[in-house]
Motif scaffolding. Structure first.
Motif, PDB file in Angstrom:
ATOM      1  N   TYR A 140       0.816  -1.205   0.000  1.00  0.00           N
ATOM      2  CA  TYR A 140       0.000   0.000   0.000  1.00  0.00           C
ATOM      3  C   TYR A 140       0.855   1.261   0.000  1.00  0.00           C
ATOM      4  N   PHE A 141       0.312   2.308  -0.623  1.00  0.00           N
ATOM      5  CA  PHE A 141       1.003   3.584  -0.757  1.00  0.00           C
ATOM      6  C   PHE A 141       0.073   4.728  -0.356  1.00  0.00           C
ATOM      7  N   ASP A 142       0.657   5.789   0.149  1.00  0.00           N
ATOM      8  CA  ASP A 142      -0.065   7.034   0.422  1.00  0.00           C
ATOM      9  C   ASP A 142       0.978   8.137   0.535  1.00  0.00           C
ATOM     10  N   THR A 143       0.526   9.350   0.674  1.00  0.00           N
ATOM     11  CA  THR A 143       1.443  10.465   0.906  1.00  0.00           C
ATOM     12  C   THR A 143       1.781  10.502   2.391  1.00  0.00           C
ATOM     13  N   GLY A 144       2.753  11.297   2.759  1.00  0.00           N
ATOM     14  CA  GLY A 144       3.119  11.458   4.164  1.00  0.00           C
ATOM     15  C   GLY A 144       1.988  12.038   4.989  1.00  0.00           C
ATOM     16  N   GLU A 145       1.074  12.767   4.339  1.00  0.00           N
ATOM     17  CA  GLU A 145      -0.079  13.377   5.030  1.00  0.00           C
ATOM     18  C   GLU A 145      -1.334  12.511   4.918  1.00  0.00           C
ATOM     19  N   PHE A 146      -1.185  11.314   4.359  1.00  0.00           N
ATOM     20  CA  PHE A 146      -2.309  10.386   4.164  1.00  0.00           C
ATOM     21  C   PHE A 146      -3.433  11.023   3.337  1.00  0.00           C
ATOM     22  N   SER A 147      -3.056  11.692   2.262  1.00  0.00           N
ATOM     23  CA  SER A 147      -4.025  12.365   1.386  1.00  0.00           C
ATOM     24  C   SER A 147      -5.004  11.384   0.742  1.00  0.00           C
ATOM     25  N   LEU A 148      -4.529  10.203   0.357  1.00  0.00           N
ATOM     26  CA  LEU A 148      -5.427   9.215  -0.242  1.00  0.00           C
ATOM     27  C   LEU A 148      -6.463   8.747   0.776  1.00  0.00           C
ATOM     28  N   LYS A 149      -5.999   8.416   1.960  1.00  0.00           N
ATOM     29  CA  LYS A 149      -6.910   7.957   3.007  1.00  0.00           C
ATOM     30  C   LYS A 149      -7.973   9.013   3.298  1.00  0.00           C
ATOM     31  N   GLN A 150      -7.542  10.272   3.399  1.00  0.00           N
ATOM     32  CA  GLN A 150      -8.485  11.360   3.684  1.00  0.00           C
ATOM     33  C   GLN A 150      -9.513  11.530   2.570  1.00  0.00           C
ATOM     34  N   ALA A 151      -9.128  11.181   1.340  1.00  0.00           N
ATOM     35  CA  ALA A 151     -10.048  11.288   0.203  1.00  0.00           C
ATOM     36  C   ALA A 151     -10.885  10.025   0.019  1.00  0.00           C
ATOM     37  N   GLY A 152     -10.731   9.051   0.924  1.00  0.00           N
ATOM     38  CA  GLY A 152     -11.490   7.801   0.795  1.00  0.00           C
ATOM     39  C   GLY A 152     -10.977   6.929  -0.335  1.00  0.00           C
TER      40      GLY A 152
ATOM     41  N   THR B 196      -3.414  -0.589  -8.652  1.00  0.00           N
ATOM     42  CA  THR B 196      -4.849  -0.309  -8.551  1.00  0.00           C
ATOM     43  C   THR B 196      -5.091   0.893  -7.651  1.00  0.00           C
ATOM     44  N   LEU B 197      -5.918   1.799  -8.150  1.00  0.00           N
ATOM     45  CA  LEU B 197      -6.410   2.929  -7.368  1.00  0.00           C
ATOM     46  C   LEU B 197      -7.893   2.698  -7.139  1.00  0.00           C
ATOM     47  N   LYS B 198      -8.318   2.664  -5.864  1.00  0.00           N
ATOM     48  CA  LYS B 198      -9.739   2.527  -5.524  1.00  0.00           C
ATOM     49  C   LYS B 198     -10.211   3.855  -4.965  1.00  0.00           C
ATOM     50  N   GLN B 199     -11.377   4.324  -5.449  1.00  0.00           N
ATOM     51  CA  GLN B 199     -11.926   5.598  -5.004  1.00  0.00           C
ATOM     52  C   GLN B 199     -13.417   5.476  -4.736  1.00  0.00           C
ATOM     53  N   LYS B 200     -13.874   6.219  -3.749  1.00  0.00           N
ATOM     54  CA  LYS B 200     -15.314   6.330  -3.514  1.00  0.00           C
ATOM     55  C   LYS B 200     -15.892   7.222  -4.596  1.00  0.00           C
ATOM     56  N   ASN B 201     -17.167   6.985  -4.905  1.00  0.00           N
ATOM     57  CA  ASN B 201     -17.868   7.826  -5.861  1.00  0.00           C
ATOM     58  C   ASN B 201     -19.194   8.215  -5.234  1.00  0.00           C
TER      59      ASN B 201
ATOM     60  N   GLN C  90       3.953   6.097 -16.045  1.00  0.00           N
ATOM     61  CA  GLN C  90       2.850   6.864 -16.607  1.00  0.00           C
ATOM     62  C   GLN C  90       1.738   5.881 -16.972  1.00  0.00           C
ATOM     63  N   GLY C  91       0.511   6.364 -16.951  1.00  0.00           N
ATOM     64  CA  GLY C  91      -0.603   5.500 -17.324  1.00  0.00           C
ATOM     65  C   GLY C  91      -1.881   5.910 -16.637  1.00  0.00           C
ATOM     66  N   GLU C  92      -2.875   5.008 -16.697  1.00  0.00           N
ATOM     67  CA  GLU C  92      -4.217   5.310 -16.205  1.00  0.00           C
ATOM     68  C   GLU C  92      -4.238   5.706 -14.736  1.00  0.00           C
ATOM     69  N   VAL C  93      -3.459   5.025 -13.912  1.00  0.00           N
ATOM     70  CA  VAL C  93      -3.519   5.269 -12.471  1.00  0.00           C
ATOM     71  C   VAL C  93      -2.934   6.631 -12.117  1.00  0.00           C
TER      72      VAL C  93
ATOM     73  N   ALA D 218      -5.897  13.754 -11.934  1.00  0.00           N
ATOM     74  CA  ALA D 218      -7.155  14.325 -12.432  1.00  0.00           C
ATOM     75  C   ALA D 218      -8.217  14.442 -11.343  1.00  0.00           C
ATOM     76  N   SER D 219      -8.399  13.396 -10.555  1.00  0.00           N
ATOM     77  CA  SER D 219      -9.502  13.433  -9.594  1.00  0.00           C
ATOM     78  C   SER D 219      -9.071  13.734  -8.158  1.00  0.00           C
ATOM     79  N   LEU D 220      -7.791  13.484  -7.831  1.00  0.00           N
ATOM     80  CA  LEU D 220      -7.353  13.667  -6.446  1.00  0.00           C
ATOM     81  C   LEU D 220      -6.271  14.741  -6.287  1.00  0.00           C
ATOM     82  N   GLN D 221      -5.740  15.226  -7.409  1.00  0.00           N
ATOM     83  CA  GLN D 221      -4.665  16.228  -7.400  1.00  0.00           C
ATOM     84  C   GLN D 221      -3.477  15.759  -6.553  1.00  0.00           C
ATOM     85  N   ILE D 222      -3.121  14.489  -6.710  1.00  0.00           N
ATOM     86  CA  ILE D 222      -1.975  13.910  -6.003  1.00  0.00           C
ATOM     87  C   ILE D 222      -0.944  13.483  -7.031  1.00  0.00           C
TER      88      ILE D 222
END
Length: 195
Positions: A39-51, A66-71, A100-103, A109-113
């Protein structure tokens, strides 16, 4: 872009309940395959905070990012998947360099990370078996991470109503109670913080 919506429901199990369902579904040791999720995230847990959650899954000789996101508009999670070459996998796992690629496009595009802000947080190892069952798919998982092991059943189907119905149909005959089952990354982090 390799994206799909996933409608699923999970339930934590005791080891005994896991064995009961394994026998009921006629799953043998040979039906289980091993996989690891880093698992990966930023040091500030930006992914976790974005769900959201980002992982590299290794299964056999293949690897997938794989990137999983709430909608907000659709139940379930939006999954963006990208197959990895051996070199891409090694670059991510050893140097935190993402291809580079979809992820990476979806991250921006959607999380600005930016992928440059990501770091590896740890690895969870799972033995998993799956079987088509009625109008869904059932997964039995035995996971190990840090100093912990847990067991769960997961059901995927076409709708929330279908997964709820199937879960009830599977658990009720064995008097297995419904238990909250946070996703694997949440369980991993809860245990990490508890140490």
């Amino acid at each position: 872009m390799a994206q799909e919506y996933e409608i699923e429901k999970k339930n934590l199990l005791t080891k005994k309940e896991f064995e009961t369902l394994r026998e009921y579904l006629k799953l043998e040791e040979k039906d289980f395959s091993s996989q690891s999720n880093t698992y990966f995230d930023t040091g500030e847990f930006s992914l976790k905070q974005a769900g959201a959650a980002l992982r590299v899954r290794e299964k056999g000789s293949s690897a997938e990012l794989t990137l999983k996101q709430k909608n907000k508009n659709v139940p379930g999670l939006l999954e963006t998947n990208q197959n990895l070459t051996d070199k891409e996998k090694e670059d991510i796992l050893n140097h935190t360099v993402f291809p580079q690629g979809e992820v990476t496009e979806q991250l921006m595009a959607s999380l600005q990370i930016s992928s440059e802000d990501l770091q590896a947080l740890g690895t969870l190892y799972t033995k998993r078996a799956s079987i088509n069952w009625h109008e869904g798919e059932v997964f039995l998982d035995h996971s190990q991470y840090l100093d912990t092991e847990d067991f769960e059943v997961e059901i995927e189907s076409a709708s929330e109503e279908a997964v709820n119905k199937l879960m009830n149909k599977l658990l009720t005959p064995f008097s297995i109670p419904v238990r909250q089952a946070p996703n694997k990354i949440a369980r991993f982090f809860n245990r990490k913080y508890a140490q």
